[in-house]
Design an enzyme around this catalytic site. Structure first.
Site, PDB file in Angstrom:
ATOM      1  N   GLU A  60     -11.932   1.891   1.338  1.00 57.97           N
ATOM      2  CA  GLU A  60     -12.842   3.689   1.833  1.00 57.97           C
ATOM      3  C   GLU A  60     -14.310   4.129   2.113  1.00 57.97           C
ATOM      4  O   GLU A  60     -14.614   4.279   2.327  1.00 57.97           O
ATOM      5  CB  GLU A  60     -12.367   4.672   1.034  1.00 57.97           C
ATOM      6  N   HIS A 129      -1.997  11.471  -6.518  1.00 60.32           N
ATOM      7  CA  HIS A 129      -2.349  11.160  -5.097  1.00 60.32           C
ATOM      8  C   HIS A 129      -2.406  12.865  -4.681  1.00 60.32           C
ATOM      9  O   HIS A 129      -1.058  13.555  -3.825  1.00 60.32           O
ATOM     10  CB  HIS A 129      -0.523  10.503  -4.382  1.00 60.32           C
TER      11      HIS A 129
END
Lengths: 327, 341
Positions: A60, A129
């Site tokens: 990321e 999540h």
């Protein structure tokens, strides 16, 4: 008018801008052949090829840094960070570089980078999540933040974002991708940043709602209208820039404000909006502001517990009755 | 392919590496300019008290700055880090603008808004960005390289960082991505042996930085004496040739020594005195100056003149900085975004 899903509207925005501007490049984890974890970028690799649709490793920080490098070279990069929960891995690049380069370089560098991400609250994805923390990014000068709630807004705001020359965090809502369909015109349109949308007009109280909660607020407004309560629902659409005038004008009319958002209550988006109204429009308030936000606990996995964690139109109705002195 | 160790250039190789007498004199001027600039900056902080804030001087880093940047074409791009005074001067940013940035003045490279750690930003000179966050410029350099690659632009990117950066996530994520995307970037690790007070011998789990890169990421890797300007120049020339031709990244580990503390206020008392003394024997400025005289590239007289001119230029840079204004505070809001919202 034809109807598109929220995901289709986003895809159409990206595709149209890629056709128009060869400098638009998209990249991220599984966005190519797989079409994105939520299929927003489906078909784009086949159409535009691997040079402009890049599958990246799970990295990321490098994804965002890579986008910054492209942006300062005059490209229009669109990075996808699969879950908002993964953004902190890249936050250093967003905070220290993307958002500051224009300022720090004395205006020499421009960073027209878009970081698309989504929050998955409501899909039993657990504490790592499902998270939604837009207020972190409202706190960064130099970064624009958009959160569309409808297919129409999703397409129009994303097209605007792609044409801006500053970094944008574009926060989508996973629950809306395929469940929500709405009218999207065939013809070209864009939606300016910093212009709130009055999703429903009313005179008794104002609800400012963010992303998914716009829909809960609209359901609440519908139910309340059956009891003769006339609710105005405002969707800011972008948190930075933030259209406070539309909200202040609404509060002047209704005298009451509820803020509904999926993020945690403490130091959340609602805190900032409440502070703005307290600072600039307190004289128009007939009752204290009420916030309808997520509890300050991590998001539980158990679908039953997650349902209790999530605020709904019922919570908004309760708040509305309270603010109107009916409870 | 293996890790390639680069020895210094021999005099008879100068021609084949494009080192004319003029080019060598130019490099000597740069290296002397950097040294004198840093000595003066140190004085402005510690003796005169005219400068404040962080400043990471590049004593010991002159050879890698000048050797590597002199091997690039003028239009090639560099990304620097918090220790970037030398990179900025080597890339041809005028000393008065570098100095003015240290003074926080509008005439500085970043209009005085960013200071010492970001002096190496001047897009007209190909100095694209300076990151003060260790190794964070690596993924950014990968994006810059990818942009050049898909534009079929023949320029390359040199990305500078220190040994301390090689333990960060940005380093590993960035090198991995550089390798798989085949970007024209030369990564230059200035291994000056210390990340602030922590020696690389303690901080690095791998056998060496070069091995970590070569075996970890399959990137062509050169190891060179970073105190020797002609050796770093040679390493850079080879890396540049490879990267430009193959359109693949390369990596240079310049083994050198931070001759002073981490920042201007750091007396570096954590390191053995003898160690520093030994490395001062390899002072790149002294070695290169002596070599150029011994090889008759320059005369003592010319060298003296160069030094005098540099001193004059630096004094003028200080005057220029002191006379310059600051950026108007109210105008700062206009620089947060490039558009209006």
């Amino acid at each position: 008018m034809r109807e598109l899903s929220y995901a289709e509207a986003l895809r159409e925005a990206i595709r149209e801008e890629m056709l128009k501007n060869p400098k638009v490049i998209i990249f991220g984890e599984d966005i190519g052949k797989y079409g994105g974890a939520y299929k927003v970028t489906k078909g784009l690799l086949e159409e535009f090829g691997p040079e402009r649709v890049i599958d990246t490793p799970i990295s990321e920080a490098a994804i965002v840094g890579f986008g910054i490098g492209l942006a300062i070279m005059g490209f229009k990069p669109i990075a996808e960070i699969m879950y908002m929960d993964f953004i902190p891995i890249a936050i250093e690049q967003i905070l220290n570089h993307a958002a500051k380069m224009h300022f720090m370089s004395g205006g020499q560098l421009k960073v027209p980078l878009i970081i698309r991400t989504q929050y998955s609250l409501g899909r039993a994805h657990g504490s790592q999540h499902s998270q939604f923390f837009p207020s972190w990014f409202m706190n960064i000068p130099g970064l624009l933040v958009a959160l569309p709630s409808t297919p129409y807004d999703a397409k129009g705001l994303l097209k605007t974002a792609i044409r801006l020359e500053d970094p944008v965090l574009f926060i989508e809502c996973c629950l809306l991708y395929h469940r929500l369909k709405g009218p999207v015109p065939e013809e070209e349109y864009t939606i300016p940043f910093g212009k709130a949308d009055i999703k429903r007009e009313g005179k008794d109280l104002t609800i400012v709602a963010i992303s998914r909660m716009v829909h809960e607020a609209l359901i609440a407004a519908e139910k309340l209208s059956e009891e003769g309560i006339n609710v105005e629902v405002i969707d800011p659409r972008t948190l930075n820039p933030f259209d406070k005038e539309t909200i202040i004008n609404s509060v002047k009319k209704t005298g009451r404000l509820i803020i509904a958002s999926d993020d945690h209550k403490r130091a959340g988006v609602s805190s900032e909006i409440a502070a703005i109204i307290a600072e600039e429009a307190i004289d128009y308030l007939d009752a204290p502001i009420i916030r309808v936000c997520s509890p300050d606990i991590p998001i539980p996995f158990s679908p039953q517990l997650e349902k209790k964690f999530m605020r709904s139109n019922e919570d908004i109705i309760f708040a509305a009755k309270k603010i109107l002195g009916e409870i | 392919m293996s890790i390639i160790k680069i020895e210094t250039l021999k005099k008879e190789e100068y021609d084949s590496y494009g080192l004319s007498k003029e080019k060598l004199k130019g490099m000597l001027k740069k290296i002397l300019l950097i040294r004198y600039f840093e000595e003066k900056v140190e004085e402005l902080f510690l003796v005169k008290g005219l400068l404040i804030g962080p400043a990471h001087l590049c004593f010991g880093g002159e050879a890698s700055a000048v050797g590597i940047i002199s091997a690039l074409n003028e239009e090639d791009i560099i990304l620097s880090n918090h220790r970037g005074h030398g990179h900025a001067l080597a890339k041809g940013i005028p000393p008065k603008n570098v100095m003015a940035e240290l003074f926080g003045k509008i005439t500085g490279t970043c209009k005085g808004l960013s200071g010492s750690m970001h002096v190496c930003i001047d897009i007209n000179k190909g100095a694209l960005y300076s990151s003060a966050i260790v190794a964070s410029n690596i993924p950014i350099a990968v994006g810059v390289g990818y942009a050049l690659k898909i534009m079929n632009d023949n320029r390359i990117v040199a990305c500078f960082f220190g040994d301390g950066g090689t333990n960060t996530g940005a380093f590993h994520e960035g090198l991995n991505m550089a390798s798989i995307l085949k970007v024209p970037v030369i990564f230059v690790c200035e291994n000056n042996q210390y990340g602030m007070s922590i020696p690389i011998s303690y901080a690095l789990a791998a056998k060496s930085i070069a091995e970590r890169v070569y075996y970890g990421y399959g990137i062509k890797t050169y190891v060179v004496d970073g105190m020797d300007v002609l050796a770093t120049y040679k390493a850079a020339k080879l890396a540049i040739e490879y990267t430009r031709k193959e359109k693949k990244p390369s990596f240079i580990e310049a083994i050198m020594y931070r001759l002073k503390g981490h920042g201007v206020y750091d007396k570096a008392e954590y390191r053995p005195k003898e160690e520093a003394e030994e490395w001062w024997e390899k002072d790149p400025v002294k070695l290169f100056s002596e070599r150029m005289i011994n090889e008759n590239i320059i005369s003592e007289k010319e060298l003296k003149e160069i030094n005098e001119n540099i001193k004059k230029e630096i004094e003028e840079a200080i005057d220029f900085s002191l006379r310059s204004d600051i950026f108007p505070f109210d105008e700062l809001y206009k620089l947060v975004y490039s558009g209006e919202y």
